[in-house]
Design a protein around this motif. Structure first.
Motif, PDB file in Angstrom:
ATOM      1  N   HIS A   6       5.763 -10.342  -9.413  1.00 58.91           N
ATOM      2  CA  HIS A   6       5.314 -10.353 -10.808  1.00 58.91           C
ATOM      3  C   HIS A   6       6.543 -10.158 -11.678  1.00 58.91           C
ATOM      4  O   HIS A   6       7.181  -9.101 -11.673  1.00 58.91           O
ATOM      5  CB  HIS A   6       4.279  -9.251 -11.036  1.00 58.91           C
ATOM      6  N   CYS A   8       9.119 -10.172 -15.017  1.00 57.10           N
ATOM      7  CA  CYS A   8       9.371  -9.936 -16.441  1.00 57.10           C
ATOM      8  C   CYS A   8      10.670 -10.671 -16.749  1.00 57.10           C
ATOM      9  O   CYS A   8      11.700 -10.410 -16.107  1.00 57.10           O
ATOM     10  CB  CYS A   8       9.517  -8.446 -16.722  1.00 57.10           C
ATOM     11  N   SER A  12      13.303 -14.944 -22.508  1.00 55.61           N
ATOM     12  CA  SER A  12      12.715 -16.113 -21.847  1.00 55.61           C
ATOM     13  C   SER A  12      12.971 -17.417 -22.584  1.00 55.61           C
ATOM     14  O   SER A  12      12.845 -18.498 -21.990  1.00 55.61           O
ATOM     15  CB  SER A  12      11.201 -15.918 -21.664  1.00 55.61           C
ATOM     16  N   HIS A  34       4.411 -11.841 -15.548  1.00 52.70           N
ATOM     17  CA  HIS A  34       3.773 -10.680 -16.170  1.00 52.70           C
ATOM     18  C   HIS A  34       4.176 -10.559 -17.634  1.00 52.70           C
ATOM     19  O   HIS A  34       3.318 -10.346 -18.496  1.00 52.70           O
ATOM     20  CB  HIS A  34       4.139  -9.392 -15.433  1.00 52.70           C
ATOM     21  N   ALA A  35       5.475 -10.689 -17.925  1.00 54.35           N
ATOM     22  CA  ALA A  35       5.934 -10.455 -19.299  1.00 54.35           C
ATOM     23  C   ALA A  35       7.060 -11.399 -19.668  1.00 54.35           C
ATOM     24  O   ALA A  35       7.922 -11.729 -18.842  1.00 54.35           O
ATOM     25  CB  ALA A  35       6.394  -9.002 -19.462  1.00 54.35           C
ATOM     26  N   THR A  37       9.864 -12.080 -23.131  1.00 52.51           N
ATOM     27  CA  THR A  37      10.362 -11.489 -24.373  1.00 52.51           C
ATOM     28  C   THR A  37      11.261 -12.490 -25.086  1.00 52.51           C
ATOM     29  O   THR A  37      11.920 -13.324 -24.456  1.00 52.51           O
ATOM     30  CB  THR A  37      11.177 -10.197 -24.119  1.00 52.51           C
ATOM     31  N   ALA A  54       1.219 -15.622 -19.329  1.00 49.57           N
ATOM     32  CA  ALA A  54       1.839 -14.297 -19.377  1.00 49.57           C
ATOM     33  C   ALA A  54       0.824 -13.253 -19.821  1.00 49.57           C
ATOM     34  O   ALA A  54       0.016 -13.499 -20.722  1.00 49.57           O
ATOM     35  CB  ALA A  54       3.016 -14.315 -20.354  1.00 49.57           C
ATOM     36  N   THR A  91       8.680  -2.285 -20.962  1.00 55.91           N
ATOM     37  CA  THR A  91       8.107  -3.419 -20.237  1.00 55.91           C
ATOM     38  C   THR A  91       8.949  -3.762 -19.021  1.00 55.91           C
ATOM     39  O   THR A  91       8.421  -4.112 -17.954  1.00 55.91           O
ATOM     40  CB  THR A  91       7.973  -4.635 -21.170  1.00 55.91           C
ATOM     41  N   ALA A  92      10.280  -3.667 -19.145  1.00 57.08           N
ATOM     42  CA  ALA A  92      11.156  -3.908 -17.994  1.00 57.08           C
ATOM     43  C   ALA A  92      10.879  -2.913 -16.867  1.00 57.08           C
ATOM     44  O   ALA A  92      11.064  -3.231 -15.693  1.00 57.08           O
ATOM     45  CB  ALA A  92      12.615  -3.833 -18.421  1.00 57.08           C
ATOM     46  N   ASP A  94       7.838  -1.486 -16.414  1.00 59.92           N
ATOM     47  CA  ASP A  94       6.386  -1.472 -16.211  1.00 59.92           C
ATOM     48  C   ASP A  94       6.051  -1.464 -14.718  1.00 59.92           C
ATOM     49  O   ASP A  94       6.579  -2.272 -13.951  1.00 59.92           O
ATOM     50  CB  ASP A  94       5.796  -2.721 -16.874  1.00 59.92           C
ATOM     51  N   VAL A  97       5.381  -4.722 -12.891  1.00 63.58           N
ATOM     52  CA  VAL A  97       6.478  -5.669 -12.709  1.00 63.58           C
ATOM     53  C   VAL A  97       7.201  -5.372 -11.401  1.00 63.58           C
ATOM     54  O   VAL A  97       7.525  -4.219 -11.112  1.00 63.58           O
ATOM     55  CB  VAL A  97       7.474  -5.582 -13.892  1.00 63.58           C
ATOM     56  N   VAL A 100      12.757  -8.313 -12.443  1.00 59.88           N
ATOM     57  CA  VAL A 100      13.132  -8.498 -13.846  1.00 59.88           C
ATOM     58  C   VAL A 100      14.316  -9.453 -13.917  1.00 59.88           C
ATOM     59  O   VAL A 100      15.364  -9.207 -13.296  1.00 59.88           O
ATOM     60  CB  VAL A 100      13.516  -7.162 -14.507  1.00 59.88           C
TER      61      VAL A 100
END
Length: 401
Positions: A6, A8, A12, A34-35, A37, A54, A91-92, A94, A97, A100
């Motif tokens: 998953h 992050c 992006s 998952h995420a 940014t 996402a 979030t990084a 999380d 996740v 990353v």
């Protein structure tokens, strides 16, 4: 079946983030987003989040949040929207996740990358500045928290692939790999490798950004032209591979086919070759230790004809020499080097200074750092304080230039 990762992706909408999503889309059975940014390309972020389902997006402020909502497709269930720098770091880290991609350009990418390392994630590091500005802190965080560190820069990824195979290669080594004599970092030489020295002060931002081999953002393209980028990579290689400066050599290789090399004590040199396409190192980092289809085409060696190698001219590329000086000087000088360069390149791209004034501004900030920054920073706050001070110094010098 491999475990689903998953992801992050920090940054992006930049070139690394876009290439990462391209590779991920080829392997839906292995990766979920998952995420995502972004800082300024919010409409692109909305499109990416919709296409890749996402669960979370992170934007810098409330204005960006409103732009994201306005760009979101009607009738689609939207992701959770988080706002601000702290939300990005959170979030990084999380728990949902597993990996990353740290691809935010510049010192702004340091807090998120460090948060991922401290949370014990698999960190795919495409942000040079995390190691340039905070190499000691960052590598200690990787070791202390059991994180995996996989370099994504094409040069460091090439070195990683050429090092001895071992189970703990991604665990932040404390000493050079056994049997290794030197690391050989290749550099294209950029667009001005053959330009007359007396013409360099007249080059334009568009000329500096016209890289002969790679398609990159404007800031990193200028860094490639000055070879400051390669200086940052030397510093990065020092931290990634626990290698002293006198065992790292920069070699100009205009074709950008050999991405870097490792020389062993017996005289053998192992090289990693490939197309100048960032999807190759991204796919290696995403799939490690497996190799994945990256979408990159075949490298037809018979069409190349020849591969050239040269020693860099420090008169033509003074920023490379300044980078080596900074590494010798210490962590504070490396912070000043990076901060001063970011300010100077921004000034050049905005037409405020000439191309040849970039190294002048960096040298001025390194002189200031030499007088004040003998003690390495012990925390992220100290790193950011030194970074801010160097930016003020560089900005003041830019106004006087």
């Amino acid at each position: 079946m491999p475990v689903v990762q998953h992801l992050c992706i920090l940054g992006s909408t930049g070139s690394i983030g876009v290439s990462t999503l391209d590779v991920v889309a080829r392997h839906p059975e292995r990766f979920k987003i998952h995420a995502l940014t972004a800082h300024s390309r919010i409409e692109t972020l909305a499109d990416q989040a919709a296409r890749h389902a996402a669960r979370v997006v992170v934007v810098p402020d409330d204005a960006a949040r409103r732009r994201f909502l306005a760009a979101w497709p009607a009738g689609r269930a939207r992701p959770e929207i988080r706002v601000g720098a702290q939300a990005l770091a959170d979030t990084a880290a999380d728990p949902a996740v597993t990996a990353v991609m740290a691809a935010i350009v510049g010192a702004a990418g340091l807090p998120g990358a460090l948060a991922a390392a401290r949370a014990g994630k698999r960190v795919l590091l495409a942000n040079k500045e995390a190691l340039v500005a905070a190499g000691g802190l960052f590598m200690q965080a990787v070791r202390d928290n059991g994180a995996e560190l996989l370099p994504i820069d094409s040069e460091h990824n090439a070195i990683f692939q050429c090092l001895p195979q071992s189970a703990d290669r991604s665990k932040a080594p404390a000493r050079p790999a056994a049997g290794v004599r030197r690391l050989l970092l290749t550099a294209s030489g950029g667009p001005f490798r053959r330009t007359a020295l007396d013409q360099l002060e007249h080059v334009t931002p568009d000329q500096a950004c016209a890289h002969p081999n790679w398609r990159m953002g404007r800031k990193i393209s200028v860094d490639s032209a000055t070879m400051l980028n390669k200086g940052l990579e030397v510093i990065e290689a020092h931290w990634l591979f626990a290698m002293p400066l006198d065992r790292i050599q920069v070699v100009i290789h205009p074709q950008s086919v050999v991405h870097s090399m490792v020389e062993y004590l017996d005289g053998s040199i192992l090289a990693q070759l490939g197309q100048p396409d960032m999807r190759t190192p991204i796919a290696y980092g995403l799939g490690y230790p497996d190799r994945l289809d990256s979408g990159v085409g075949l490298l037809e060696l018979t069409r190349l004809g020849h591969l050239d190698f040269e020693t860099p001219d420090l008169q033509r590329f003074p920023c490379l020499g300044l980078s080596l000086d900074a590494l010798r000087q210490g962590q504070g000088a490396c912070i000043a080097l990076n901060a001063a360069n970011e300010v100077a390149v921004a000034g050049f791209l905005q037409g405020k200074i000439r191309y040849t004034q970039i190294p002048d501004i960096i040298a001025h900030c390194l002189d200031e750092s030499a007088r004040r920054d003998a003690i390495p920073p012990a925390s992220l706050d100290e790193v950011l304080a030194l970074d801010a001070r160097a930016r003020r110094t560089a900005s003041g010098y830019c106004r006087l230039a």
